[in-house]
Design an enzyme around this catalytic site. Sequence first.
Site, mmCIF file in Angstrom:
data_model
loop_
_atom_site.group_PDB
_atom_site.id
_atom_site.type_symbol
_atom_site.label_atom_id
_atom_site.label_comp_id
_atom_site.label_asym_id
_atom_site.label_seq_id
_atom_site.Cartn_x
_atom_site.Cartn_y
_atom_site.Cartn_z
ATOM 1 N N ASP A 168 1.759 -7.347 -1.339
ATOM 2 C CA ASP A 168 1.342 -6.049 -1.909
ATOM 3 C C ASP A 168 0.629 -6.198 -3.260
ATOM 4 O O ASP A 168 0.181 -5.201 -3.835
ATOM 5 C CB ASP A 168 2.565 -5.139 -2.079
ATOM 6 C CG ASP A 168 3.136 -4.712 -0.736
ATOM 7 O OD1 ASP A 168 2.371 -4.660 0.248
ATOM 8 O OD2 ASP A 168 4.353 -4.440 -0.671
ATOM 9 N N ARG A 224 -2.288 3.132 11.459
ATOM 10 C CA ARG A 224 -1.696 1.786 11.348
ATOM 11 C C ARG A 224 -1.039 1.356 12.663
ATOM 12 O O ARG A 224 -0.499 2.185 13.400
ATOM 13 C CB ARG A 224 -0.696 1.764 10.184
ATOM 14 C CG ARG A 224 -1.407 2.063 8.874
ATOM 15 C CD ARG A 224 -0.479 2.013 7.705
ATOM 16 N NE ARG A 224 0.005 0.663 7.459
ATOM 17 C CZ ARG A 224 0.915 0.368 6.540
ATOM 18 N NH1 ARG A 224 1.436 1.323 5.804
ATOM 19 N NH2 ARG A 224 1.289 -0.873 6.369
ATOM 20 N N ARG A 251 -7.099 -3.095 2.534
ATOM 21 C CA ARG A 251 -7.083 -3.275 1.076
ATOM 22 C C ARG A 251 -8.120 -4.298 0.601
ATOM 23 O O ARG A 251 -8.536 -4.246 -0.553
ATOM 24 C CB ARG A 251 -5.679 -3.670 0.600
ATOM 25 C CG ARG A 251 -4.717 -2.493 0.625
ATOM 26 C CD ARG A 251 -3.331 -2.856 0.149
ATOM 27 N NE ARG A 251 -2.534 -1.647 -0.053
ATOM 28 C CZ ARG A 251 -1.208 -1.631 -0.096
ATOM 29 N NH1 ARG A 251 -0.523 -2.743 0.045
ATOM 30 N NH2 ARG A 251 -0.568 -0.491 -0.286
ATOM 31 N N SER A 311 5.805 -10.592 8.865
ATOM 32 C CA SER A 311 6.050 -9.197 8.505
ATOM 33 C C SER A 311 7.538 -8.911 8.401
ATOM 34 O O SER A 311 8.283 -9.016 9.381
ATOM 35 C CB SER A 311 5.430 -8.261 9.551
ATOM 36 O OG SER A 311 5.938 -6.954 9.370
ATOM 37 N N LYS A 347 11.278 -0.364 -3.811
ATOM 38 C CA LYS A 347 11.020 0.513 -2.657
ATOM 39 C C LYS A 347 11.657 -0.069 -1.391
ATOM 40 O O LYS A 347 12.310 0.651 -0.643
ATOM 41 C CB LYS A 347 9.498 0.681 -2.488
ATOM 42 C CG LYS A 347 9.109 1.602 -1.345
ATOM 43 C CD LYS A 347 7.800 2.303 -1.616
ATOM 44 C CE LYS A 347 6.590 1.414 -1.397
ATOM 45 N NZ LYS A 347 6.288 1.163 0.022
ATOM 46 N N SER A 348 11.464 -1.355 -1.153
ATOM 47 C CA SER A 348 12.009 -1.964 0.069
ATOM 48 C C SER A 348 13.527 -1.842 0.109
ATOM 49 O O SER A 348 14.113 -1.518 1.148
ATOM 50 C CB SER A 348 11.636 -3.450 0.117
ATOM 51 O OG SER A 348 10.252 -3.596 0.241
ATOM 52 N N ARG A 375 -1.352 1.724 -4.051
ATOM 53 C CA ARG A 375 -1.599 0.492 -4.803
ATOM 54 C C ARG A 375 -3.080 0.341 -5.175
ATOM 55 O O ARG A 375 -3.415 -0.254 -6.206
ATOM 56 C CB ARG A 375 -1.097 -0.726 -4.033
ATOM 57 C CG ARG A 375 0.405 -0.686 -3.812
ATOM 58 C CD ARG A 375 0.985 -2.015 -3.429
ATOM 59 N NE ARG A 375 2.242 -1.834 -2.718
ATOM 60 C CZ ARG A 375 3.415 -1.564 -3.282
ATOM 61 N NH1 ARG A 375 3.510 -1.444 -4.593
ATOM 62 N NH2 ARG A 375 4.496 -1.407 -2.549
ATOM 63 N N ARG A 429 16.151 0.468 2.616
ATOM 64 C CA ARG A 429 17.216 -0.213 3.360
ATOM 65 C C ARG A 429 18.594 0.295 2.956
ATOM 66 O O ARG A 429 19.502 0.369 3.790
ATOM 67 C CB ARG A 429 17.095 -1.724 3.143
ATOM 68 C CG ARG A 429 15.907 -2.313 3.928
ATOM 69 C CD ARG A 429 15.535 -3.687 3.399
ATOM 70 N NE ARG A 429 14.531 -4.370 4.190
ATOM 71 C CZ ARG A 429 13.213 -4.152 4.135
ATOM 72 N NH1 ARG A 429 12.734 -3.202 3.335
ATOM 73 N NH2 ARG A 429 12.372 -4.847 4.878
HETATM 74 C C1 S3P Z 1 7.790 -4.182 3.352
HETATM 75 C C2 S3P Z 1 7.135 -5.199 3.959
HETATM 76 C C3 S3P Z 1 5.700 -5.461 3.765
HETATM 77 C C4 S3P Z 1 5.136 -4.723 2.551
HETATM 78 C C5 S3P Z 1 5.618 -3.308 2.462
HETATM 79 C C6 S3P Z 1 7.133 -3.269 2.404
HETATM 80 C C7 S3P Z 1 9.235 -4.014 3.632
HETATM 81 O O1 S3P Z 1 5.007 -5.038 4.915
HETATM 82 O O2 S3P Z 1 3.724 -4.756 2.566
HETATM 83 O O3 S3P Z 1 5.085 -2.694 1.310
HETATM 84 O O4 S3P Z 1 9.925 -3.283 2.885
HETATM 85 O O5 S3P Z 1 9.723 -4.624 4.603
HETATM 86 P P1 S3P Z 1 4.811 -6.015 6.197
HETATM 87 O O6 S3P Z 1 6.150 -6.310 6.729
HETATM 88 O O7 S3P Z 1 3.987 -5.243 7.163
HETATM 89 O O8 S3P Z 1 4.102 -7.218 5.628
#
Ligand code: S3P
Length: 447
Positions: A326, A129, A357, A174, A28-29, A402, A33
């Site tokens: 996560d 959030r 969570r 983060s 997903k990340s 999740r 990107r």
């Molecule tokens: C992510 C960063 C994380 C993660 C999220 C995806 C990302 O969040 O929990 O599911 O793709 O950069 P945080 O940067 O808030 O920790």
Amino acid sequence: MSGHGAAQMMTATRSSPLTGLAEVPGDKSISHRALIFGAMAVGETTITGLLEGQDVLDTAAAMRAFGAEVARHGAGMWSVHGVGVGGFREPENVIDFGNSGTGVRLIMGCMATTAMTATFTGDASLRKRPMGRVTDPLSLFGTQAYGRKGGRLPMTVVGAANPVPVRYALPVASAQVKSAVLLAGLNAPGQTVVIEREATRDHSERMLLGFGAELVVEKTAEGNVITLTGRPELRPQTVAVPRDPSSAAFPVCAALIVEGSDIFVPGVSQNLTRNGIYITLVEMGADITFENPREEGGEPVADLRVRFSDLQGVEVPPERAPSMIDEYPILSVVAANATGKTVMRGVKELRVKELDRIDAMARGLEACGVRIEEDEDTLIVHGMGPGAVPGGATCATHLDHRIAMSFLVAGMASQKPITVDDASPILTSFPLFEGLMTGLGATLTKG
Ligand code: S3P
């Protein structure tokens, strides 16, 4: 798209052994990107293995709204015709990110240093959030943001017409905040520097280098010092998205706790900023073999053979949290099926995810008969031994994918079935979860 349509109850019943091949979807990340960097390059980027979950589809729609041409050519095969750094056009309408914190935070970053105004919103979970963690550093570039009380969505962001480069030390571990600042730094003159005390997922840095940006990462006593030179011309790329280690954790953990299981999960990223769950599972005594290590799409990957295991509780060190942030929900399910207690420290960031969570897992596991202790930054699960969790509860998912998948996995090993009140959020990250798990032998019933 806000929300995910109608709520869908789902029940997991104690499963016979899980066996076979578990091909999990794209990361997903990296999918977010690939679309974003593709939109900021000049020319056509092609992507294979893109995760077609709702979160990523919302990012694709947002990139179109900012002027990029985004097209789907087949399952996971996409192209993005980018407009170049600073080439975005002002979106005509409010941009709705649904459930996706990553999408909204990264895209706030990439428009923050271009003279334009954009308004962002999301579903009921995303609107709760905190966005201040991103808009605070963006204000150093000269960006302005006007949101609801407490820095929440809906929010209007006014990009800086004359941005200045920024030096920013992350106050929280983060990757979203780090990436937002780096994306904003792309259209600022000079050098933008981000300092992270604890290493978080490094996909943005890897991809920036791949797209031809000038980026240097120095490991120092302060942590990683990341220096980006602004205003590069990003070159379009061919991006092969590897499989998602966070999604893979669900079938892997299910196989570890369902007696007699033996599954094969190919091509799981072993990126050191993402593999904390696998290190922890091995420490618990998990029978996982990491076969055929290789590189795919610029990421180290391995094929995982996973067999049911007699697991012991462990103490997870706080410094491991960023590399498995996560995965604590599914780890707490594994911990409930282990012998002895599992102590997870340094986990307070879980309280600002799609949902708190820690609270969601604690309440749900307690309802299933598991003893839990928690404080602001710690979760302790008292393991009951393999297959000994009573279950028999309905757990609330509150729009969190999740949490939904974690309780369904819990139900595959518990004595009585476990129901989730709404499994529809799973579509945000793992649309084929139900088919994949039932294909391995799990029993999931809707309604
Ligand atoms: C992510 C960063 C994380 C993660 C999220 C995806 C990302 O969040 O929990 O599911 O793709 O950069 P945080 O940067 O808030 O920790």
